[in-house]
Enzyme design. Structure first.
Site, PDB file in Angstrom:
ATOM      1  CG  ASP A  76      28.993 -23.888  39.609  1.00 33.88           C
ATOM      2  OD1 ASP A  76      29.222 -24.246  38.390  1.00 33.88           O
ATOM      3  OD2 ASP A  76      30.417 -24.657  40.055  1.00 33.88           O
ATOM      4  CD  GLU A 115      35.564 -22.562  41.666  1.00 32.42           C
ATOM      5  OE1 GLU A 115      36.089 -22.850  43.064  1.00 32.42           O
ATOM      6  OE2 GLU A 115      35.647 -22.736  41.034  1.00 32.42           O
TER       7      GLU A 115
HETATM    8  C1  LIG Z   1      35.425 -28.004  41.728  1.00 33.09           C
HETATM    9  C2  LIG Z   1      36.114 -26.894  42.656  1.00 33.09           C
HETATM   10  O1  LIG Z   1      36.796 -26.502  42.209  1.00 33.09           O
HETATM   11  N1  LIG Z   1      35.972 -26.732  43.527  1.00 33.09           N
HETATM   12  C3  LIG Z   1      36.523 -25.863  44.453  1.00 33.09           C
HETATM   13  C4  LIG Z   1      35.627 -25.742  45.924  1.00 33.09           C
HETATM   14  C5  LIG Z   1      36.696 -24.807  47.119  1.00 33.09           C
HETATM   15  C6  LIG Z   1      36.452 -25.141  48.929  1.00 33.09           C
HETATM   16  C7  LIG Z   1      36.660 -24.228  49.829  1.00 33.09           C
HETATM   17  N2  LIG Z   1      36.705 -22.839  49.615  1.00 33.09           N
HETATM   18  C8  LIG Z   1      38.683 -24.929  50.314  1.00 33.09           C
HETATM   19  O2  LIG Z   1      39.147 -24.063  49.053  1.00 33.09           O
HETATM   20  O3  LIG Z   1      38.426 -25.520  50.773  1.00 33.09           O
HETATM   21  C9  LIG Z   1      37.662 -26.519  44.510  1.00 33.09           C
HETATM   22  O4  LIG Z   1      39.428 -26.138  45.719  1.00 33.09           O
HETATM   23  O5  LIG Z   1      37.903 -28.030  45.099  1.00 33.09           O
END
Ligand SMILES: CC(=O)N[C@@H](CCC[C@H](N)C(=O)O)C(=O)O
EC number: 3.5.1.47
Length: 380
Positions: A73, A132
């Protein structure tokens, strides 16, 4: 092949130019500049107006039996960096607080090796925007970027882990990361003078009550032996102390290791919102958006093979428990089998923290482990 010193310079440059989801213009341009310095004989580079900041690089294999995908990413977070570094973010309020600068650099390191040492199989490196938010992996897949000679038969990708020792690889069979669903709530009250609350309907009071009631879902409704999360990360309301707010907005994230858990929490949110709306005579709108943030399900066979290699190789390896972080790699793994794994970066600050500071020694260790794994996979 890019040296450790070169990789660290690359990472530091990327760290200085963090960009939010779907805005990764400088990042993509810099990645292309670095890739242009590599031998080009086996490389095909692809961008697409369908997802302008995505970048794919195919390495043609000598005697390909399959196409192996490797995804990183490339986006950053709206976090104001608190680290005092010579290579601190130059974009105010935006930071690589989730380590995607490390992810990209590791991918470039592995790519640089295979640009020189032609692999047996075809390789596809996918520099993916918008992990993200906005589900860049899903957008890429649904818009056809991973098709034809750019379609992997199997897919690998890593996430850095501040709690693992530097360079340690962590992985598990089954579910590695939670699925997530964004939740957005808008409370429509009635604004008014602070001195006459009886003539208004205070959206802040309703929001406060709603947040507290939502907390009971995980505390009182979710099976304690299962895993569920509901976090409200943003609450906005009001303009000044002596005006009663007529509107409030809550933004949060729901997480579960299964789709059933996510649906269950969504249902309880709807029920509680309906109850609070009735109690306070307010209209409350709620929407959910899961996008591509499916639970990250590692493929049993490919992941057993990955773990076998990491255990046998000169790599520090740990079996890790499932984590409630989300990843839209979950969507890609629902379409293409593969494995997600951790790379330890031993940071004092956690993921998404303003003082997240991964140990750069993890980069070369990560490149070595992944390059070794891919070479081993290409003997099978
Ligand atoms: C690895 C990581 O931190 N990913 C994010 C993915 C976010 C998904 C979505 N935008 C949400 O907030 O539910 C995370 O916050 O885990």
């Amino acid at each position: 092949m890019l040296t450790e010193a070169q990789l660290i310079q690359i990472r530091r440059h990327l760290h200085q130019i963090p960009e939010l989801a779907l805005q990764e213009i400088k990042t993509q341009a810099y990645l292309q500049r670095v890739i242009a310095t590599l031998p080009q004989t086996y490389l095909t580079i692809k961008t697409s107006p369908k997802l302008p900041t995505a970048l794919l690089v195919r390495v043609a294999g000598q005697h390909p039996q399959r196409t192996i995908g490797y995804r990183t990413d490339i986006d950053a977070l709206p976090v104001d960096e608190h680290n005092e570094l010579s290579f601190k973010s130059t974009h105010p309020g935006v930071m690589h607080a989730c380590g995607h600068d490390i992810h990209m650099t590791v991918a470039l390191g592995v790519l640089s090796y295979f640009a020189e040492q032609q692999p047996r199989d075809d390789l596809v490196f996918f520099f993916q925007p918008a992990e993200e938010s906005e589900s860049g992996g899903k957008l890429a897949y649904d818009r056809g970027l991973l098709t034809g000679e750019f379609r992997p038969d199997e897919f690998y990708g890593l996430h850095d882990n501040p709690d693992l020792p530097t360079g340690t690889i962590g992985c598990r069979l089954g579910t590695l990361f939670a699925g997530t669903s964004e939740v957005n709530v808008t409370i429509h009250g009635t604004s008014g003078h602070a001195a006459f609350p009886q003539k208004a309907n205070d959206a802040i009071v309703i929001a406060a009550s709603l947040v507290m009631q939502l907390q009971t879902i995980v505390a009182r409704n979710v099976d304690p032996t299962a895993c569920g999360v509901l976090t409200i990360g943003k609450l906005t309301a009001g303009t000044i102390r002596n005006v009663i707010a007529g509107e409030a907005r809550l933004e949060g994230t729901i997480r579960g290791l299964t789709q059933e858990m996510i649906s269950f929490i969504q249902r309880r949110v709807r029920e509680i919102v309906a109850g609070v709306a009735l109690t306070y005579h307010a209209q409350i709108d709620v929407t959910f958006n899961q996008g591509g943030y499916y639970p990250v399900e590692n493929d049993p066979t490919l992941t057993a093979n990955f773990i076998r290699y990491m255990r046998a190789a000169d790599v520090d390896f740990q079996t890790t428990p499932p984590a409630m972080t989300g990843e839209d790699f979950g969507y890609l793994l629902s379409k293409i089998p593969g494995t997600m794994f951790w790379l330890g970066v031993d940071s004092p600050g956690g993921l998404h923290a303003a003082n997240f500071q991964p140990n750069e020694a993890a980069i070369f260790k990560g490149v070595t482990a992944i390059r070794g794994f891919l070479c081993d996979r290409m003997t099978q």
